[in-house]
Design a protein around this motif. Structure first.
Motif, short mmCIF file in Angstrom:
data_model
loop_
_atom_site.label_atom_id
_atom_site.label_comp_id
_atom_site.label_asym_id
_atom_site.label_seq_id
_atom_site.Cartn_x
_atom_site.Cartn_y
_atom_site.Cartn_z
N GLU A 243 0.84 -1.21 0.00
CA GLU A 243 0.00 0.00 0.00
C GLU A 243 0.87 1.26 0.00
OE1 GLU A 243 -2.62 1.49 3.50
OE2 GLU A 243 -3.87 0.10 2.34
N TYR A 244 1.94 1.23 0.79
CA TYR A 244 2.86 2.37 0.86
C TYR A 244 3.54 2.59 -0.49
CZ TYR A 244 6.75 5.23 2.64
OH TYR A 244 7.65 6.25 2.85
N MET A 245 4.00 1.51 -1.11
CA MET A 245 4.73 1.63 -2.37
C MET A 245 3.83 2.09 -3.51
SD MET A 245 7.79 0.98 -1.50
CE MET A 245 8.66 0.21 -0.13
N GLU A 246 2.57 1.67 -3.49
CA GLU A 246 1.64 2.08 -4.54
C GLU A 246 1.40 3.58 -4.53
OE1 GLU A 246 -1.37 -1.44 -5.73
OE2 GLU A 246 -1.54 -0.78 -3.64
N GLN A 247 1.58 4.20 -3.38
CA GLN A 247 1.35 5.64 -3.26
C GLN A 247 2.58 6.47 -3.65
OE1 GLN A 247 0.14 6.13 0.82
NE2 GLN A 247 -1.79 5.02 0.54
N LYS A 248 3.68 5.81 -3.93
CA LYS A 248 4.93 6.53 -4.16
C LYS A 248 5.26 6.79 -5.63
CE LYS A 248 8.56 6.12 -1.74
NZ LYS A 248 8.48 7.45 -1.11
N ASN A 249 4.41 6.36 -6.51
CA ASN A 249 4.64 6.60 -7.94
C ASN A 249 6.02 6.07 -8.37
OD1 ASN A 249 3.89 7.54 -10.50
ND2 ASN A 249 4.91 9.52 -10.18
N LEU A 250 6.29 4.82 -8.02
CA LEU A 250 7.57 4.20 -8.36
C LEU A 250 7.62 3.86 -9.85
CD1 LEU A 250 7.84 1.69 -5.37
CD2 LEU A 250 8.98 3.90 -5.57
N ALA A 251 8.83 3.72 -10.36
CA ALA A 251 9.01 3.27 -11.74
C ALA A 251 8.45 1.85 -11.87
CB ALA A 251 10.50 3.29 -12.10
N PRO A 252 7.91 1.48 -13.04
CA PRO A 252 7.29 0.16 -13.20
C PRO A 252 8.19 -1.00 -12.80
CG PRO A 252 6.77 1.57 -15.07
CD PRO A 252 7.75 2.33 -14.23
N ASP A 253 9.47 -0.96 -13.18
CA ASP A 253 10.39 -2.04 -12.84
C ASP A 253 10.56 -2.16 -11.33
OD1 ASP A 253 10.71 -2.75 -15.44
OD2 ASP A 253 12.68 -1.85 -15.69
N THR A 254 10.66 -1.02 -10.66
CA THR A 254 10.81 -1.02 -9.20
C THR A 254 9.56 -1.56 -8.53
OG1 THR A 254 12.18 0.97 -9.42
CG2 THR A 254 11.44 0.39 -7.21
N LEU A 255 8.40 -1.15 -9.02
CA LEU A 255 7.13 -1.62 -8.45
C LEU A 255 6.98 -3.13 -8.63
CD1 LEU A 255 4.73 -0.44 -6.96
CD2 LEU A 255 3.60 -0.09 -9.16
N ALA A 256 7.41 -3.64 -9.78
CA ALA A 256 7.35 -5.09 -10.02
C ALA A 256 8.26 -5.84 -9.06
CB ALA A 256 7.74 -5.39 -11.47
N LEU A 257 9.45 -5.32 -8.82
CA LEU A 257 10.40 -5.97 -7.92
C LEU A 257 9.91 -5.95 -6.48
CD1 LEU A 257 13.73 -4.58 -9.42
CD2 LEU A 257 13.06 -6.98 -9.36
N ILE A 258 9.37 -4.83 -6.04
CA ILE A 258 8.93 -4.74 -4.64
C ILE A 258 7.65 -5.56 -4.44
CG2 ILE A 258 7.50 -2.64 -4.82
CD1 ILE A 258 9.89 -3.61 -1.93
N ALA A 259 6.81 -5.67 -5.48
CA ALA A 259 5.62 -6.52 -5.37
C ALA A 259 6.03 -7.97 -5.20
CB ALA A 259 4.74 -6.34 -6.60
N GLU A 260 7.03 -8.40 -5.95
CA GLU A 260 7.55 -9.77 -5.82
C GLU A 260 8.08 -10.00 -4.41
OE1 GLU A 260 7.82 -13.33 -7.85
OE2 GLU A 260 7.41 -11.43 -8.88
N TYR A 261 8.75 -8.99 -3.88
CA TYR A 261 9.32 -9.07 -2.53
C TYR A 261 8.20 -9.28 -1.50
CZ TYR A 261 11.76 -7.47 1.69
OH TYR A 261 12.29 -7.36 2.95
N TYR A 262 7.14 -8.50 -1.61
CA TYR A 262 6.06 -8.62 -0.63
C TYR A 262 5.24 -9.90 -0.83
CZ TYR A 262 6.94 -3.93 1.14
OH TYR A 262 7.52 -2.83 1.74
N TRP A 263 5.12 -10.37 -2.07
CA TRP A 263 4.42 -11.63 -2.28
C TRP A 263 5.19 -12.80 -1.67
CZ3 TRP A 263 -0.24 -13.44 -4.09
CH2 TRP A 263 -1.14 -12.47 -4.51
N ASP A 264 6.49 -12.68 -1.56
CA ASP A 264 7.28 -13.69 -0.85
C ASP A 264 6.86 -13.77 0.61
OD1 ASP A 264 8.72 -14.47 -3.06
OD2 ASP A 264 10.50 -13.29 -2.58
N TYR A 265 6.60 -12.61 1.22
CA TYR A 265 6.17 -12.57 2.62
C TYR A 265 4.80 -13.22 2.78
CZ TYR A 265 9.97 -9.86 4.60
OH TYR A 265 11.20 -9.48 5.07
N LEU A 266 3.89 -12.91 1.86
CA LEU A 266 2.56 -13.51 1.93
C LEU A 266 2.64 -15.02 1.73
CD1 LEU A 266 -0.47 -12.32 2.05
CD2 LEU A 266 -0.58 -13.20 -0.28
N THR A 267 3.45 -15.47 0.80
CA THR A 267 3.63 -16.90 0.55
C THR A 267 4.17 -17.61 1.80
OG1 THR A 267 4.07 -16.50 -1.79
CG2 THR A 267 4.81 -18.60 -0.89
#
Length: 332
Positions: A243-267
């Protein structure tokens, strides 16, 4: 003072003197030490008071037991140095030149974060258990620090604050305080911190020495209730972080990498849930996942087809079935 050394203290009387000696031995006087006694009951708080009386650059803060997050936050608010270094009271600095090297080589460049390396020893300090690998680059970096760190998968960069030095104004200006009431609060804090940084310094020397799972530490406590708290914390870290990262207007590649990182936590939380014997503990995880269904929409950022399918399964098959599938696929 140029550097504020913040040391949360909770029942570590056995190790605290060694920690303080390593700071006191530094080849510079340009530091202040802030000891935050988090309601210790083993004499650590009294030792801090005595230490303050004999050292002009030491301040002690006492608080009721509130956890490491609250202690670090209290130290950060009280700090007066340009830079901040967090140290755990059962660890110590690698040698007496750590801060002198920082002041000479890195401080003049005013990086918002200095990434250095940590070496982990056995509790009795007789053997090295782990050495943090070197960074692929060294020196000053300006740009998308979060993308650079995630892309290179640097070990201990997203989960350990003690092998880093931070600019105090950078932390305060971006309201980068620790979240209270969760396990592994560093895992929640560091991605936020790194995402705000635009300058960094990668330093391949060891500045920090840690003790590996000292007796009585929380990391050694392994009960199902403790693992349930850990799983709930992992879900919180993933949901709040995304939620925090989605509000930061990150570059697409960065957003993809951080989403993968957080999905690891959920997994990881789902795998732990499948290993619980208690129906009540499993239900806690199911309820938390259902409460945070919005997280599953973050699958659209993922490049991994398997992970995108996982997000779709949560939406279509429901939480319980998907958690079981994840447990089978990723569990050991």
């Amino acid at each position: 003072m140029l550097i504020s050394v913040i040391i949360p203290v909770y029942n570590t009387m056995q190790y605290l003197p060694h920690c303080l000696r390593s700071v006191e031995a530094q080849d510079t006087d340009d530091i202040e030490i802030i000891l935050v006694d988090d309601g210790s009951s083993d004499g650590s708080g009294e030792y801090c008071d005595d230490y303050e009386k004999s050292h002009e650059n030491v301040r002690v803060i006492h608080q009721e037991n509130s956890g490491a997050s609250a202690a670090r936050n209290a130290g950060l608010r009280a700090a007066r140095g340009k830079f901040i270094h967090f140290i755990d009271s059962d660890d110590y600095l690698a040698d007496e030149t750590v801060y002198a090297r920082f002041i000479k080589e890195m401080a003049p460049l005013s990086p918002e974060i200095v990434f250095s390396r940590c070496k982990t020893y056995s509790v009795d300090l007789t053997e090295v258990v782990q050495e943090q690998p070197p960074y692929l680059k060294e020196g000053f970096f300006e740009g998308d620090v979060l993308c650079d760190v995630l892309k290179h998968k640097y070990q201990m960069t997203m989960t350990s604050p003690v092998n880093k030095i931070f600019m105090r104004d950078f932390l305060i200006r971006n309201d980068l305080f620790f979240c209270k009431g969760i396990q592994h609060e560093e895992d929640e804090w560091l991605p936020r911190v790194i995402s705000c940084a635009r300058t960094a310094y990668f330093y391949n020397e060891f500045i920090y020495a840690a003790r590996y799972m000292r007796p009585g530490s929380l990391s050694q406590t392994d009960t199902e209730e403790r693992r349930t708290e850990k799983a709930l914390s992992r879900i919180y870290i993933a949901v709040s972080g995304m939620e925090y990262m989605e509000q930061k207007n990150l570059a697409p590649d960065t957003l993809a990498l951080i989403a993968e990182y957080y999905w690891d936590y959920l997994t990881d939380a789902c795998v732990m849930c499948c290993q619980f014997r208690s129906r009540e503990n499993k239900e806690k995880i199911y309820r938390e996942l259902k409460k945070n269904r919005r997280f599953f929409d973050s699958r659209r950022y993922l490049k991994s087809r398997n992970r995108r399918m996982m997000g779709l399964m949560f939406k279509t098959l429901g939480v319980r079935i998907t958690v079981r599938i994840i447990g089978i696929r990723y569990g050991k």
